[in-house]
Enzyme design. Sequence first.
Site: not given
Length: 473
Positions: A181, A305
């Site tokens: 979780h 990038s």
Amino acid sequence: MSSDRIADGRTRLASTDIALGPLDGRYRSAAAPLVDYLSEAALNRDRIHVEVEWFIHLCERSVLPGLSPLSAEQKDGLRAIVLDFDADSAKELAEIEAVTVHDVKAVEYYIGRRLEALGLAELIPLVHFACTSEDINNLSYALGIKDATEEVWLPAAKDVVAKIKEMAAEHAETPMLSRTHGQPATPTTLGREMAVFAYRLGRQINRIENQQYLGKINGATGTYAAHVAAAPAVDWQEISRTFVSGLGLTWNPLTTQIENHDWQAELYADIARFNQILHSFAVDIWSYISIGYFKQIPVEGATGSSTMPHKVNPIRFENAEANLEISNGLLNTLGATLVQSRWQRDLTDSSSQRNIGVAYGHSVLALSNVLKGLGQLAVDTDRLAEDLDQNWEVLGEAIQTVMRAEGLGGAEGMENPYERLKDLTRGHRVDAERMQEFVSSLGLPADAEARLLKLTPDRYIGVAAQLAQEYSA
């Protein structure tokens, strides 16, 4: 406006040399091997192959008056029609189809043109004998799909699984914090987590390797009506069975006009399931990269990038996710569409099946991306160790479980173990000192206390290393 311009004045690019789709353009190198099996040209080559082999089979079995087995030279000549099929052949076939406006009929005429040179002009009526188009198409598709799966898709899938197994073996003993979780949980090893995916993917590969590829050749509505009308004494079911089996396919004895494509739906469901598991793997790897468990090895000269020089983006795994989703969208649609046909025949399968290569192509592209991405990763063991050392509270499971066991064995003071560990650990950071103080305060039997005091997050991995080694072999 000039014909070489589009509405706003930009140059018109429409050309047979420019690809509309990415699999034939940007990603051509990854998808190219599928062209030999799932392209339109490959389909036509396989149609010719099926027609030629049916012609030979009918002669070999002497099913009609005047037929007898062909000479070795004649059979070689017929099979050369298939072996010699090239770009010029495809062009000729397209020119015939422009007149027939029927692709399979064009194949029939294409073969017929070549029989006179082989001394077989009198047997031109035997080409496409008693066949409906689907007799030829279903077998041609089955051959192409079988070869594409076995020669292209499966080897690529096995390469990825082999790489994951390699990582599992290498890092079988590398401790890693689990996150159930998204929260810190009982530690594992990096290798075991890799082995889990390798095992899951391997099961799907096993299913796909055992796939049956069905085919039929039984006439316009599957009744052998024309066959029986022409030669009522012939066992046409046996002729059909031996022919289909001789092509390396599994004979389907009972169909309508079409082979009902159930096997295709089964195959695509298995490939889609493999894709979805691999998608989950790509997401997990991306997530591990984001928290620093993996470092990406920069590629010399590559840009991460366009504006942030420090970045090395996990593009291989992101591209894999997208292509697996596109592949599954097509595979799931094909599986749902192909098992349906109105009464004895409709043509929905004709258009649908022309997208099989696209579905395979996006999966193969994703496999290529995952394999390249995994090759550019390095494990940051310092980061893994740091994460474990910051989460001593994960030992709460071990301590409360030992307390339960000792309480059942008669030890005093072992009441409410879960609740006591919950009070200690939930919502709190617990360091090594505090955890060991707690263990020492419990009054455990000496051997149990000693075991727990030796326990650290990086040692609390059960048999994870053993599992990784066993299932990565």
